[in-house]
Design an enzyme around this catalytic site. Structure first.
Site, PDB file in Angstrom:
ATOM      1  N   HIS A  37       0.671 -10.461   4.762  1.00 37.21           N
ATOM      2  CA  HIS A  37      -0.059 -10.759   5.999  1.00 37.21           C
ATOM      3  C   HIS A  37       0.397 -12.106   6.580  1.00 37.21           C
ATOM      4  O   HIS A  37       0.569 -12.242   7.787  1.00 37.21           O
ATOM      5  CB  HIS A  37      -1.568 -10.885   5.727  1.00 37.21           C
ATOM      6  CG  HIS A  37      -2.228  -9.641   5.257  1.00 37.21           C
ATOM      7  ND1 HIS A  37      -2.752  -9.506   3.999  1.00 37.21           N
ATOM      8  CD2 HIS A  37      -2.457  -8.466   5.889  1.00 37.21           C
ATOM      9  CE1 HIS A  37      -3.297  -8.317   3.869  1.00 37.21           C
ATOM     10  NE2 HIS A  37      -3.131  -7.655   5.000  1.00 37.21           N
ATOM     11  N   ASP A 152       3.439  -0.081   5.774  1.00 36.31           N
ATOM     12  CA  ASP A 152       2.742   1.081   6.347  1.00 36.31           C
ATOM     13  C   ASP A 152       3.604   1.619   7.486  1.00 36.31           C
ATOM     14  O   ASP A 152       3.240   1.543   8.660  1.00 36.31           O
ATOM     15  CB  ASP A 152       1.362   0.652   6.850  1.00 36.31           C
ATOM     16  CG  ASP A 152       0.495   0.168   5.712  1.00 36.31           C
ATOM     17  OD1 ASP A 152       0.160   0.974   4.838  1.00 36.31           O
ATOM     18  OD2 ASP A 152       0.185  -1.045   5.662  1.00 36.31           O
TER      19      ASP A 152
HETATM   20  O1  PAF Z   1      -2.860  -2.011   8.111  1.00 38.15           O
HETATM   21  C1  PAF Z   1      -4.072  -2.320   8.080  1.00 38.15           C
HETATM   22  O2  PAF Z   1      -4.479  -3.251   7.397  1.00 38.15           O
HETATM   23  C2  PAF Z   1      -5.066  -1.499   8.886  1.00 38.15           C
HETATM   24  O3  PAF Z   1      -4.717  -0.158   8.906  1.00 38.15           O
HETATM   25  C3  PAF Z   1      -5.265  -2.035  10.315  1.00 38.15           C
HETATM   26  C4  PAF Z   1      -4.006  -1.939  11.135  1.00 38.15           C
HETATM   27  C5  PAF Z   1      -5.733  -3.484  10.247  1.00 38.15           C
HETATM   28  C6  PAF Z   1      -6.353  -1.217  11.031  1.00 38.15           C
HETATM   29  O4  PAF Z   1      -7.573  -1.286  10.367  1.00 38.15           O
END
Ligand code: PAF
Length: 282
Positions: A37, A152
């Protein structure tokens, strides 16, 4: 660093900034922040005047109530990890009722079947939930750019499709997977693994790398078998799926065609924890 818990006040604040031509980057998260992140936040901070980070565990994208319940949450730690970005950052931590004023339901989306492959097959309604919350967040924040990790990858392609379908102006920026020292893709779910499981989970990326090495010399059937065999010695791991798929359509491939880009995708349960990963095969 400003923190908003209600969309109405965040929207008012961002409207003022937009009137002053401030560029807004957006990093949506479900919290339990890790270096993956933080790499998105770093990129957004470098590219934009202000970055909004949302921290919201979105109930509608969980098909399994126990997975939702066990999803790691530690807002205090998240805020302390974001603090070094200080004045460049706005943190948005809405409540469920503020995000879902008309009840906890998802809209139904069609993304040219991207939503029906892999994660879509195994997690019913998952992408309807993701698309619902991301479109709500885009409406609130109206960012110039939004940052998504390639871990993802299916989600990333679906968000790109959603933005194209809606003619939204936000540019979607993809960011590379960040890995732990043993190659395990960083994920909030890794926190739920024991030390031994975390070590053993290295087999996931090792196997993907082996597939990449052999992709040009072996056929897809052989590679599929190889992956199944690699997980057999691990009684505590269940391979949920392994697929080599066209990167654009995400359709599983049985044979290779020239001019197509392929990617290998995998989902594995370790103990009760579900991990996903992928690798480009070009
Ligand atoms: O990837 C994630 O953490 C979630 O799918 C997101 C994009 C924040 C949506 O809740």
């Amino acid at each position: 660093m400003l923190t908003f818990t209600e969309k109405e006040s965040l929207m008012r604040h961002l409207k003022n900034l937009k009137n002053q031509q401030v560029s807004i980057g957006f990093v949506p998260t479900m919290g339990a922040l890790h270096n993956g992140h933080l790499s998105l936040v770093q990129k957004s901070v470098a590219d934009n005047d202000i970055t909004v980070v949302s921290i919201f565990v979105n109930p509608t994208q969980f098909d399994n109530p126990s997975d939702l319940e066990k999803y790691p949450r530690d807002l205090e730690k998240d805020i302390s990890l974001l603090e070094p970005f200080n004045s460049k950052l706005i943190v948005f931590t809405p409540s469920i009722s503020n995000m879902y004023e008309n009840g906890l339901t998802s809209d139904t989306y069609f993304f040219d079947n991207l939503e029906n492959e892999m994660e879509g097959k195994h997690r019913k309604g998952h992408f309807d939930g993701v698309a619902t919350v991301v479109s709500k967040l885009f409406e609130i924040i109206n960012p110039n750019k939004a940052y998504f990790g390639e871990k993802d990858f299916q989600q990333l392609q679906i968000i790109r499709k959603m933005v194209a379908q809606n003619g939204q102006k936000v540019s979607i920026v993809n960011c590379p997977i960040v890995r732990e020292d043993n190659g395990l893709a960083m994920s909030s779910r890794n926190e739920r693994l024991s030390t031994k499981e975390r070590e053993e989970a290295a087999i996931i990326y090792q196997t993907l790398k082996e597939v990449k090495e052999k992709f040009h010399s072996e056929n897809i059937e052989t590679l599929n078998k190889l992956v199944t065999e690699r997980f057999l010695p691990y009684a505590n791991m269940q391979l949920e799926y392994f697929e080599i798929a066209d990167e654009e359509t995400l359709k599983s491939a049985n044979s290779k065609e020239a001019n197509k880009k392929y990617r290998a995708f995998i989902a594995v349960f370790i103990g009760g924890v579900r991990l996903i990963d992928n690798i480009a095969l070009y």
